[in-house]
Design a protein around this motif. Structure first.
Motif, mmCIF file in Angstrom:
data_model
loop_
_atom_site.group_PDB
_atom_site.id
_atom_site.type_symbol
_atom_site.label_atom_id
_atom_site.label_comp_id
_atom_site.label_asym_id
_atom_site.label_seq_id
_atom_site.Cartn_x
_atom_site.Cartn_y
_atom_site.Cartn_z
ATOM 1 N N PHE A 1 0.833 -1.201 0.000
ATOM 2 C CA PHE A 1 0.000 0.000 0.000
ATOM 3 C C PHE A 1 0.869 1.253 0.000
ATOM 4 O O PHE A 1 1.000 1.910 -1.016
ATOM 5 C CB PHE A 1 -0.982 -0.019 1.186
ATOM 6 C CG PHE A 1 -1.945 -1.173 1.099
ATOM 7 C CD1 PHE A 1 -3.068 -1.095 0.289
ATOM 8 C CD2 PHE A 1 -1.704 -2.348 1.795
ATOM 9 C CE1 PHE A 1 -3.941 -2.159 0.171
ATOM 10 C CE2 PHE A 1 -2.568 -3.422 1.689
ATOM 11 C CZ PHE A 1 -3.685 -3.327 0.873
ATOM 12 N N THR A 2 1.501 1.578 1.112
ATOM 13 C CA THR A 2 2.374 2.754 1.122
ATOM 14 C C THR A 2 3.669 2.501 0.354
ATOM 15 O O THR A 2 4.354 3.445 -0.036
ATOM 16 C CB THR A 2 2.729 3.168 2.564
ATOM 17 O OG1 THR A 2 3.423 2.091 3.209
ATOM 18 C CG2 THR A 2 1.476 3.498 3.356
ATOM 19 N N GLY A 3 4.022 1.252 0.166
ATOM 20 C CA GLY A 3 5.209 0.875 -0.606
ATOM 21 C C GLY A 3 4.929 -0.390 -1.396
ATOM 22 O O GLY A 3 3.864 -0.991 -1.274
ATOM 23 N N TRP A 4 5.900 -0.778 -2.209
ATOM 24 C CA TRP A 4 5.724 -1.986 -3.006
ATOM 25 C C TRP A 4 5.619 -3.214 -2.104
ATOM 26 O O TRP A 4 6.271 -3.295 -1.063
ATOM 27 C CB TRP A 4 6.885 -2.136 -3.980
ATOM 28 C CG TRP A 4 6.736 -1.232 -5.189
ATOM 29 C CD1 TRP A 4 5.871 -0.189 -5.332
ATOM 30 C CD2 TRP A 4 7.468 -1.313 -6.408
ATOM 31 N NE1 TRP A 4 6.019 0.396 -6.565
ATOM 32 C CE2 TRP A 4 6.990 -0.282 -7.252
ATOM 33 C CE3 TRP A 4 8.479 -2.160 -6.870
ATOM 34 C CZ2 TRP A 4 7.494 -0.074 -8.541
ATOM 35 C CZ3 TRP A 4 8.997 -1.943 -8.149
ATOM 36 C CH2 TRP A 4 8.506 -0.918 -8.972
ATOM 37 N N GLY A 5 4.784 -4.154 -2.560
ATOM 38 C CA GLY A 5 4.472 -5.302 -1.729
ATOM 39 C C GLY A 5 5.038 -6.614 -2.203
ATOM 40 O O GLY A 5 6.038 -6.680 -2.932
ATOM 41 N N SER A 6 4.362 -7.681 -1.810
ATOM 42 C CA SER A 6 4.911 -9.034 -1.896
ATOM 43 C C SER A 6 4.419 -9.862 -3.068
ATOM 44 O O SER A 6 4.689 -11.061 -3.129
ATOM 45 C CB SER A 6 4.600 -9.781 -0.590
ATOM 46 O OG SER A 6 3.224 -9.743 -0.300
ATOM 47 N N PHE A 7 3.723 -9.267 -4.021
ATOM 48 C CA PHE A 7 3.437 -9.982 -5.265
ATOM 49 C C PHE A 7 4.683 -9.876 -6.144
ATOM 50 O O PHE A 7 4.677 -9.327 -7.234
ATOM 51 C CB PHE A 7 2.233 -9.380 -5.980
ATOM 52 C CG PHE A 7 0.893 -9.763 -5.405
ATOM 53 C CD1 PHE A 7 0.798 -10.389 -4.171
ATOM 54 C CD2 PHE A 7 -0.277 -9.517 -6.101
ATOM 55 C CE1 PHE A 7 -0.431 -10.739 -3.632
ATOM 56 C CE2 PHE A 7 -1.513 -9.860 -5.575
ATOM 57 C CZ PHE A 7 -1.588 -10.473 -4.336
ATOM 58 N N ALA A 8 5.775 -10.371 -5.611
ATOM 59 C CA ALA A 8 7.085 -10.219 -6.232
ATOM 60 C C ALA A 8 8.031 -11.256 -5.641
ATOM 61 O O ALA A 8 7.730 -11.894 -4.630
ATOM 62 C CB ALA A 8 7.623 -8.811 -5.984
ATOM 63 N N GLU A 9 9.186 -11.397 -6.252
ATOM 64 C CA GLU A 9 10.167 -12.350 -5.747
ATOM 65 C C GLU A 9 10.809 -11.880 -4.448
ATOM 66 O O GLU A 9 11.207 -12.694 -3.613
ATOM 67 C CB GLU A 9 11.237 -12.599 -6.808
ATOM 68 C CG GLU A 9 10.708 -13.327 -8.040
ATOM 69 C CD GLU A 9 11.807 -13.616 -9.039
ATOM 70 O OE1 GLU A 9 12.387 -14.725 -8.964
ATOM 71 O OE2 GLU A 9 12.096 -12.742 -9.885
ATOM 72 N N TYR A 10 10.907 -10.555 -4.276
ATOM 73 C CA TYR A 10 11.520 -9.992 -3.067
ATOM 74 C C TYR A 10 10.701 -8.794 -2.595
ATOM 75 O O TYR A 10 10.045 -8.109 -3.392
ATOM 76 C CB TYR A 10 12.960 -9.545 -3.336
ATOM 77 C CG TYR A 10 13.882 -10.656 -3.783
ATOM 78 C CD1 TYR A 10 14.530 -11.470 -2.853
ATOM 79 C CD2 TYR A 10 14.083 -10.900 -5.144
ATOM 80 C CE1 TYR A 10 15.361 -12.493 -3.267
ATOM 81 C CE2 TYR A 10 14.914 -11.930 -5.562
ATOM 82 C CZ TYR A 10 15.543 -12.728 -4.616
ATOM 83 O OH TYR A 10 16.364 -13.753 -5.037
ATOM 84 N N VAL A 11 10.771 -8.512 -1.289
ATOM 85 C CA VAL A 11 10.094 -7.344 -0.734
ATOM 86 C C VAL A 11 10.959 -6.756 0.376
ATOM 87 O O VAL A 11 11.607 -7.481 1.136
ATOM 88 C CB VAL A 11 8.689 -7.717 -0.202
ATOM 89 C CG1 VAL A 11 8.770 -8.699 0.950
ATOM 90 C CG2 VAL A 11 7.915 -6.468 0.212
ATOM 91 N N GLY A 12 10.989 -5.426 0.449
ATOM 92 C CA GLY A 12 11.718 -4.752 1.517
ATOM 93 C C GLY A 12 10.788 -4.388 2.661
ATOM 94 O O GLY A 12 9.658 -3.944 2.431
ATOM 95 N N ILE A 13 11.241 -4.583 3.897
ATOM 96 C CA ILE A 13 10.457 -4.274 5.094
ATOM 97 C C ILE A 13 11.268 -3.348 5.997
ATOM 98 O O ILE A 13 12.425 -3.640 6.313
ATOM 99 C CB ILE A 13 10.073 -5.552 5.873
ATOM 100 C CG1 ILE A 13 9.237 -6.490 4.997
ATOM 101 C CG2 ILE A 13 9.340 -5.194 7.164
ATOM 102 C CD1 ILE A 13 7.884 -5.938 4.600
#
Length: 347
Positions: free
Chosen positions: A112-124
């Motif tokens: 929502f506020t940043g790119w999410g997890s419908f991806a190979e990698y995600v930053g938290i």
């Protein structure tokens, strides 16, 4: 990395190759092993969330393995199996320091506020405050299913709803949120009534703990039916769908001094539903919201899972690939099937 990207609200997302995320100084990068399909993602795709900046990668129910950590991270390292609440607290504001990270004043939300997890990698971000360690025996698909609907239902039933053994609990809507709530309330010793439009979901609700069911499509008055079954009304009731009708019924079917918890999102044209305020006053009813759950509260839920009192794996539905996610996301405007759909194949 490969990711699901939409460049305009309401237009079909596509699979694109985008830059890999890099960890913030206090954050991590997670290799996504599973991510849930949630109606909240559909709302985001439709443009109902003003925190989204285009182009965008959705996805907020995730589980995976840490592959990189920022220099300020002290509790996590590469190889750790983790999940994370969908509301990521800053750890420093008044709400966080009072233990209420789920309503952090500066929260971030992957997907929502940043790119999410419908991806190979995600930053938290703020990893030391927000990451949750996964038991080795827990499958990633099960862990991903906890991320939004199950933990939100746990807090709604246990912390906000304050359900105690023997109470009557009405759950309006038997999607992922509702089924989670039914399982959790039953484990807490409550008598649960499941309410939905389809017999298939209601039959499944009985299998996971509901003692009674109401098919709203064939019942003239859901409120009267709940009051008849409970001999006066539910002690606690929950709108798990997010619709003016289910929200109204959930409040109206309460007995005196009952508690309503709103979990289903009320966005777009449904953002200002009618409330039976005359009954709220006369019966001294409580109206509460539930917005996720703090990372530190996962421990109690995990113990109930470990001991077999909660079995979230039973709620995992169809498993799909990342390539199938765009179509699945767009289809979530309709009613969910049984269980929580999960993306488990990314490469």
């Amino acid at each position: 990395m490969k990711a699901v990207v939409f460049e305009k609200f309401g237009e079909a997302p596509t699979i694109q190759t985008v830059p890999d995320p890099k960890p913030a100084a206090d954050g991590v990068v997670i290799k996504v092993e599973a991510t849930g399909l949630c109606r909240s993602d559909w709302h985001g795709w439709m443009g109902h969330d003003d925190g989204i900046t285009l182009p965008h990668v959705p996805g907020h129910e995730l589980a995976g393995v840490v592959v990189a950590a920022g220099k300020q991270v002290s509790r996590w390292k590469a190889g750790d199996r983790v999940t994370v609440p969908f509301a990521v607290g800053c750890g420093r504001c008044f709400e966080c320091t009072s233990g209420n990270h789920q309503v952090c004043e500066h929260q971030s939300q992957p997907g929502f506020t940043g790119w999410g997890s419908f991806a190979e990698y995600v930053g938290i971000e703020h990893a030391d405050t927000n990451l949750v360690r996964l038991p080795e025996e827990m499958e990633f698909a099960t862990a991903a299913s906890l991320g939004c609907r199950f933990v939100t239902s746990f807090r709604a039933i246990v912390d906000q709803g304050r359900v105690t053994p023997g109470e009557w609990v009405a759950v309006h809507g038997c999607g992922g949120v509702g089924l989670s709530a039914i399982m959790i309330a039953s484990a807490m010793g409550a008598n649960v009534i499941a309410i939905d439009l389809t017999d298939e979901k209601l039959d499944f609700a009985k299998k996971i703990g509901a003692v009674a069911t109401i098919n709203a499509s064939t019942t003239p008055s859901v409120v009267k039916a709940v009051k008849q079954i409970t001999n006066g009304g539910a002690h606690m009731s929950m709108d798990a769908l997010g619709h003016p009708t289910t929200s109204f019924n959930s409040i109206a079917n309460l007995r005196r001094r009952g508690r309503h918890v709103q979990v289903g999102l009320m966005l777009g044209e449904h953002a200002r539903p009618q409330v039976p305020m005359d009954k709220v006053i006369a019966f001294e009813l409580e109206i509460l919201g539930s917005h996720g759950m703090q990372a530190y509260r996962y421990a109690a839920m995990m113990d109930m899972i470990r001991t077999g009192k909660l079995k979230p794996e039973l709620l995992v539905g169809k498993k799909i690939s990342l390539e199938e996610a765009p179509a699945a996301l767009m289809a979530m405007g309709g009613f969910e099937g049984i269980g929580i759909g999960v993306v488990t194949k990314f490469r």
